[in-house]
Motif scaffolding. Structure first.
Motif, PDB file in Angstrom:
ATOM      1  N   THR A   1       0.827  -1.202   0.000  1.00  0.00           N
ATOM      2  CA  THR A   1       0.000   0.000   0.000  1.00  0.00           C
ATOM      3  C   THR A   1       0.866   1.259   0.000  1.00  0.00           C
ATOM      4  O   THR A   1       0.580   2.222  -0.713  1.00  0.00           O
ATOM      5  CB  THR A   1      -0.941  -0.004   1.227  1.00  0.00           C
ATOM      6  OG1 THR A   1      -1.712  -1.208   1.205  1.00  0.00           O
ATOM      7  CG2 THR A   1      -1.862   1.186   1.220  1.00  0.00           C
TER       8      THR A   1
ATOM      9  N   VAL B   1      -1.976  -1.702  -6.474  1.00  0.00           N
ATOM     10  CA  VAL B   1      -2.614  -0.512  -5.895  1.00  0.00           C
ATOM     11  C   VAL B   1      -2.482   0.664  -6.862  1.00  0.00           C
ATOM     12  O   VAL B   1      -3.446   1.401  -7.112  1.00  0.00           O
ATOM     13  CB  VAL B   1      -1.992  -0.172  -4.518  1.00  0.00           C
ATOM     14  CG1 VAL B   1      -2.401   1.219  -4.046  1.00  0.00           C
ATOM     15  CG2 VAL B   1      -2.382  -1.215  -3.486  1.00  0.00           C
TER      16      VAL B   1
ATOM     17  N   ALA C   1      -4.791   0.076  -9.806  1.00  0.00           N
ATOM     18  CA  ALA C   1      -6.194   0.271  -9.433  1.00  0.00           C
ATOM     19  C   ALA C   1      -6.537   1.752  -9.377  1.00  0.00           C
ATOM     20  O   ALA C   1      -7.619   2.160  -9.808  1.00  0.00           O
ATOM     21  CB  ALA C   1      -6.472  -0.393  -8.087  1.00  0.00           C
ATOM     22  N   ASP C   2      -5.621   2.557  -8.855  1.00  0.00           N
ATOM     23  CA  ASP C   2      -5.850   4.006  -8.820  1.00  0.00           C
ATOM     24  C   ASP C   2      -5.905   4.597 -10.231  1.00  0.00           C
ATOM     25  O   ASP C   2      -6.686   5.502 -10.508  1.00  0.00           O
ATOM     26  CB  ASP C   2      -4.749   4.707  -8.010  1.00  0.00           C
ATOM     27  CG  ASP C   2      -4.885   4.456  -6.521  1.00  0.00           C
ATOM     28  OD1 ASP C   2      -5.951   3.967  -6.087  1.00  0.00           O
ATOM     29  OD2 ASP C   2      -3.914   4.737  -5.785  1.00  0.00           O
TER      30      ASP C   2
ATOM     31  N   GLY D   1      -9.177   2.570 -12.248  1.00  0.00           N
ATOM     32  CA  GLY D   1     -10.499   2.560 -11.633  1.00  0.00           C
ATOM     33  C   GLY D   1     -11.023   1.163 -11.370  1.00  0.00           C
ATOM     34  O   GLY D   1     -12.118   0.995 -10.837  1.00  0.00           O
ATOM     35  N   LEU D   2     -10.260   0.141 -11.736  1.00  0.00           N
ATOM     36  CA  LEU D   2     -10.652  -1.231 -11.429  1.00  0.00           C
ATOM     37  C   LEU D   2     -10.364  -1.529  -9.960  1.00  0.00           C
ATOM     38  O   LEU D   2      -9.570  -0.838  -9.313  1.00  0.00           O
ATOM     39  CB  LEU D   2      -9.885  -2.216 -12.315  1.00  0.00           C
ATOM     40  CG  LEU D   2     -10.153  -2.145 -13.815  1.00  0.00           C
ATOM     41  CD1 LEU D   2      -9.178  -3.041 -14.566  1.00  0.00           C
ATOM     42  CD2 LEU D   2     -11.587  -2.569 -14.108  1.00  0.00           C
ATOM     43  N   SER D   3     -10.976  -2.579  -9.446  1.00  0.00           N
ATOM     44  CA  SER D   3     -10.730  -2.927  -8.041  1.00  0.00           C
ATOM     45  C   SER D   3      -9.353  -3.582  -7.893  1.00  0.00           C
ATOM     46  O   SER D   3      -8.834  -4.206  -8.815  1.00  0.00           O
ATOM     47  CB  SER D   3     -11.821  -3.862  -7.521  1.00  0.00           C
ATOM     48  OG  SER D   3     -11.669  -5.138  -8.081  1.00  0.00           O
ATOM     49  N   LEU D   4      -8.817  -3.442  -6.716  1.00  0.00           N
ATOM     50  CA  LEU D   4      -7.502  -4.021  -6.406  1.00  0.00           C
ATOM     51  C   LEU D   4      -7.529  -5.541  -6.557  1.00  0.00           C
ATOM     52  O   LEU D   4      -6.595  -6.131  -7.112  1.00  0.00           O
ATOM     53  CB  LEU D   4      -7.082  -3.629  -4.986  1.00  0.00           C
ATOM     54  CG  LEU D   4      -5.798  -4.224  -4.461  1.00  0.00           C
ATOM     55  CD1 LEU D   4      -4.606  -3.726  -5.255  1.00  0.00           C
ATOM     56  CD2 LEU D   4      -5.635  -3.905  -2.989  1.00  0.00           C
ATOM     57  N   THR D   5      -8.598  -6.168  -6.087  1.00  0.00           N
ATOM     58  CA  THR D   5      -8.675  -7.630  -6.175  1.00  0.00           C
ATOM     59  C   THR D   5      -8.755  -8.101  -7.619  1.00  0.00           C
ATOM     60  O   THR D   5      -8.178  -9.126  -7.975  1.00  0.00           O
ATOM     61  CB  THR D   5      -9.879  -8.160  -5.372  1.00  0.00           C
ATOM     62  OG1 THR D   5     -11.071  -7.517  -5.821  1.00  0.00           O
ATOM     63  CG2 THR D   5      -9.694  -7.921  -3.886  1.00  0.00           C
ATOM     64  N   THR D   6      -9.457  -7.344  -8.455  1.00  0.00           N
ATOM     65  CA  THR D   6      -9.547  -7.721  -9.871  1.00  0.00           C
ATOM     66  C   THR D   6      -8.172  -7.662 -10.522  1.00  0.00           C
ATOM     67  O   THR D   6      -7.772  -8.587 -11.241  1.00  0.00           O
ATOM     68  CB  THR D   6     -10.527  -6.794 -10.612  1.00  0.00           C
ATOM     69  OG1 THR D   6     -11.807  -6.899 -10.006  1.00  0.00           O
ATOM     70  CG2 THR D   6     -10.626  -7.156 -12.084  1.00  0.00           C
TER      71      THR D   6
END
Length: 196
Positions: A87, A143, A146-147, A150-155
């Motif tokens: 993170t 991370v 994802a930022d 705009g996709l999720s971190l898990t994806t």
């Protein structure tokens, strides 16, 4: 009217006084020491070369030597610190050497504190630290992605893991491997210190 006289009160009897004027001297045996004639109480070692009233030193604490528990603790700490490290990397877009050292040291510290002085724990801690720092770097890339997307971190992390590892290989430089080495060394040292 007759006058009554108050009843006579008993007069205190004089106590025998020692010649030196100390009223307690008669109660104290052995020249004024009230404990001189009393046998020691609660000391099972009296008469065995011990002074009365002194207990023997406590036995040392039993040594911890539970390698399985130490490894479990190291794995848990490695995963948690990898997430924190990732993170930090993802939000700052920088690899921070002190964070890699902290990942390793905390992993080794947990293994040594809980697992004890087993000589395998520092080595296992160093290996787990390598994995934790590597995982943290992958999480950092996820991370950041994802930022940006705009996709999720898990994806990004689970569905595109092969893309992350390919990106890590392309971006890896001397500092990347140096941070891995710092983390492993800190884990080895942390486990040794904690077990001492």
């Amino acid at each position: 009217m007759s006058q009554s006289t108050p009843p006579s009160q008993p007069q205190p009897q004089p106590q025998p006084q020692p010649s030196d004027g100390n009223p307690y001297a008669a109660e104290q045996p052995s020249g004024g020491n009230p404990y001189a004639a009393q046998p020691p109480q609660g000391n099972p070692f009296a008469g065995q070369g011990q002074q009365p009233g002194f207990a023997p030193p406590a036995p040392p604490a039993p040594r911890r030597d539970n390698i399985a528990l130490g490894i479990v603790a190291a794995v848990v700490v490695a995963l948690v610190t990898a997430g924190i490290y990732g993170t930090i990397i993802g939000k700052t877009e920088y690899e921070i050497g002190y964070a890699a050292v902290a990942v390793g040291f905390l992993t080794g510290l947990a293994a040594g504190k809980i697992g004890g002085s087993n000589p395998a724990l520092p080595v296992v801690s160093a290996i787990l630290s390598l994995g934790a720092v590597y995982l943290g770097q992958l999480i950092g890339m996820a991370v950041w992605a994802a930022d940006e997307t705009g996709l999720s971190l898990t994806t990004i992390f689970f569905d595109n893991f092969n893309v992350l590892t390919s990106g890590w290989k392309e971006e890896a430089d001397v500092m990347t491997f140096l941070f891995l080495a710092f983390g492993a060394f800190a884990a080895f040292s942390g486990a040794k210190k904690a077990a001492a």
